[in-house]
Design an enzyme around this catalytic site. Structure first.
Site, PDB file in Angstrom:
ATOM      1  N   GLU A   1       1.375   3.835   2.030  1.00 13.66           N
ATOM      2  CA  GLU A   1       2.149   4.200   3.215  1.00 13.66           C
ATOM      3  C   GLU A   1       3.424   3.363   3.327  1.00 13.66           C
ATOM      4  O   GLU A   1       4.498   3.876   3.667  1.00 13.66           O
ATOM      5  CB  GLU A   1       1.311   4.013   4.488  1.00 13.66           C
ATOM      6  CG  GLU A   1       0.011   4.798   4.502  1.00 13.66           C
ATOM      7  CD  GLU A   1      -1.164   3.981   3.979  1.00 13.66           C
ATOM      8  OE1 GLU A   1      -1.042   3.385   2.885  1.00 13.66           O
ATOM      9  OE2 GLU A   1      -2.202   3.939   4.665  1.00 13.66           O
TER      10      GLU A   1
ATOM     11  N   THR B   1     -25.567  -0.928 -30.365  1.00 12.96           N
ATOM     12  CA  THR B   1     -24.202  -0.454 -30.607  1.00 12.96           C
ATOM     13  C   THR B   1     -23.357  -1.551 -31.236  1.00 12.96           C
ATOM     14  O   THR B   1     -22.565  -1.302 -32.159  1.00 12.96           O
ATOM     15  CB  THR B   1     -23.562   0.034 -29.291  1.00 12.96           C
ATOM     16  OG1 THR B   1     -24.292   1.154 -28.799  1.00 12.96           O
ATOM     17  CG2 THR B   1     -22.108   0.437 -29.505  1.00 12.96           C
TER      18      THR B   1
ATOM     19  N   ARG C   1      -6.493   0.453 -27.997  1.00 10.51           N
ATOM     20  CA  ARG C   1      -5.582   0.319 -29.138  1.00 10.51           C
ATOM     21  C   ARG C   1      -4.681   1.538 -29.296  1.00 10.51           C
ATOM     22  O   ARG C   1      -3.573   1.434 -29.801  1.00 10.51           O
ATOM     23  CB  ARG C   1      -6.384   0.117 -30.436  1.00 10.51           C
ATOM     24  CG  ARG C   1      -7.260  -1.115 -30.398  1.00 10.51           C
ATOM     25  CD  ARG C   1      -8.097  -1.271 -31.656  1.00 10.51           C
ATOM     26  NE  ARG C   1      -8.993  -0.141 -31.908  1.00 10.51           N
ATOM     27  CZ  ARG C   1     -10.134   0.056 -31.255  1.00 10.51           C
ATOM     28  NH1 ARG C   1     -10.503  -0.770 -30.304  1.00 10.51           N
ATOM     29  NH2 ARG C   1     -10.903   1.089 -31.552  1.00 10.51           N
TER      30      ARG C   1
ATOM     31  N   HIS D   1       0.840  -1.189   0.000  1.00  9.20           N
ATOM     32  CA  HIS D   1       0.000   0.000   0.000  1.00  9.20           C
ATOM     33  C   HIS D   1       0.883   1.249   0.000  1.00  9.20           C
ATOM     34  O   HIS D   1       2.098   1.174   0.157  1.00  9.20           O
ATOM     35  CB  HIS D   1      -0.929  -0.015   1.205  1.00  9.20           C
ATOM     36  CG  HIS D   1      -1.986  -1.077   1.136  1.00  9.20           C
ATOM     37  ND1 HIS D   1      -3.013  -1.171   2.052  1.00  9.20           N
ATOM     38  CD2 HIS D   1      -2.182  -2.092   0.258  1.00  9.20           C
ATOM     39  CE1 HIS D   1      -3.789  -2.200   1.745  1.00  9.20           C
ATOM     40  NE2 HIS D   1      -3.297  -2.775   0.665  1.00  9.20           N
TER      41      HIS D   1
ATOM     42  N   CYS E   1      -5.060   1.378   6.674  1.00  7.26           N
ATOM     43  CA  CYS E   1      -5.845   0.190   7.014  1.00  7.26           C
ATOM     44  C   CYS E   1      -5.362  -0.398   8.342  1.00  7.26           C
ATOM     45  O   CYS E   1      -4.212  -0.227   8.750  1.00  7.26           O
ATOM     46  CB  CYS E   1      -5.768  -0.843   5.910  1.00  7.26           C
ATOM     47  SG  CYS E   1      -4.118  -1.482   5.584  1.00  7.26           S
TER      48      CYS E   1
ATOM     49  N   CYS F   1      -1.365  -1.297   7.378  1.00  8.58           N
ATOM     50  CA  CYS F   1      -0.438  -0.172   7.213  1.00  8.58           C
ATOM     51  C   CYS F   1      -0.240   0.573   8.530  1.00  8.58           C
ATOM     52  O   CYS F   1       0.842   1.100   8.800  1.00  8.58           O
ATOM     53  CB  CYS F   1      -0.972   0.790   6.154  1.00  8.58           C
ATOM     54  SG  CYS F   1      -0.967   0.100   4.489  1.00  8.58           S
TER      55      CYS F   1
END
Length: 334
Positions: free
Chosen positions: A53, A202, A213, A51, A78, A87
């Site tokens: 920290e 669509t 791409r 994480h 956390c 952390c």
């Protein structure tokens, strides 16, 4: 702007380096300051890694300075074990005396427990610096956990006279309204979100691949609304470039609020953000059910005179800019 806001702003800035790679974890940023000088920085690694920290602490060359330093972070550290240890424990183990937090993590696994653990260990903790900015930065994470649905971005391009598609098409391929630079930006956006969604028409009209791409990054998870399960698997959206989920009447009831049912289905599949690039019917369904967070609307330098009208909606204008001869406006659902 005071000194704490200055460093939280820096945390937000570097946190964006994790955009599109940290999910389901939030993209957190952290800096460590000693004598008004940044001595360490870090952002959340790809899921399963450190994480923010931890990365910030590990980046400090002279660890003896940590005992007199201040750690800044966009989101509450956390306090529970997941893919990595807490952390907050690592901050305490390194004897960092001051911690400044942008906003509290209201996920029930944390929700103030990280702050409590730090304070019980003797840390001086400040909470709520640039809180609104930090909450907006963590918009995907908070929307998923608090609203139990993905963060939803609506995207379309319309002509000067308000159409998103011509009345008739000669080929099964897109009719471009925007320029190549705007289209490249859309591909960048696709790398930043977990999923992309379109409707049946669509696919039939444009045969899109919905991949990346024109930018470097991972292809989004593709979602296709196929009510009657009639789309042939030869369409590009079903190729092997990315995974695709088809949503038919076997999964949801299309006769009533189908947008909210799709949101529930995506939440159950741990989809934390989605770009909707469908046609008018699909976009308008999410607008009508008030299930959207941002709308990103391009206006190209062209006119159709007749065709498929752009969706109708109201929102708060967040920003606008020109991209060569296109105009991009981004709205928030207020």
């Amino acid at each position: 702007m005071n000194i704490h806001e200055k460093y939280i702003n820096r945390c937000i800035e570097i946190a964006k380096n994790g955009l599109g790679t940290t999910r389901p974890n939030p993209m957190v940023g952290s800096v460590i300051v000693y004598n008004d000088r940044i001595i360490g920085e870090g952002y959340t690694s790809k899921y399963g890694g450190n994480h923010a920290e931890v990365n910030a602490i590990l980046s400090v060359k002279d660890k003896s300075l940590l005992k007199q330093a201040t750690l800044y972070v966009t989101l509450e550290p956390c306090s529970h074990y997941g893919k990595t240890p807490p952390c907050s424990d690592f901050i305490i183990a390194n004897q960092i005396p001051y911690v400044v937090i942008g906003c509290i993590d209201d996920n029930k696994k944390v929700a103030g427990k990280g702050v409590e653990k730090l304070m019980n260990a003797g840390c001086h903790v400040m909470v709520g610096v640039l809180e609104d900015s930090c909450k907006y930065h963590h918009k995907r994470f908070f929307t998923f956990h608090n609203k139990k649905r993905p963060f939803i971005i609506l995207k379309w391009a319309e002509t000067q006279d308000g159409f998103i598609a011509p009345a008739k098409k000669e080929k099964t391929e897109p009719v471009w309204i925007t320029n190549e630079f705007s289209r490249q930006l859309v591909h960048k956006w696709r790398t930043e979100e977990q999923a992309i969604l379109v409707g049946t028409n669509t696919v039939l009209q444009d045969n899109p691949s919905l991949t990346v791409r024109n930018w470097t990054g991972e292809n989004p998870f593709r979602i296709v609304i196929d009510k009657d399960n009639t789309l042939e698997k030869t369409f590009s959206v079903f190729n092997d470039k990315a995974n695709t989920l088809s949503i038919s009447k076997n999964e949801i009831d299309f006769s009533n609020n189908f947008a909210s049912q799709i949101c529930n289905l995506l939440f159950k599949n741990n989809i934390s953000s989605v770009i909707i690039e469908g046609g008018n019917k699909t976009l308008q369904a999410f607008i009508n059910e008030n299930l959207w967070d941002e709308a990103r609307v391009f206006t190209g330098n062209t006119s159709f005179r007749k065709g498929v009208k752009a969706p109708t909606f109201s929102g708060k204008l967040l920003s606008e800019k020109t991209i060569k001869d296109d105009l991009l406006k981004i709205y928030l659902n207020d």
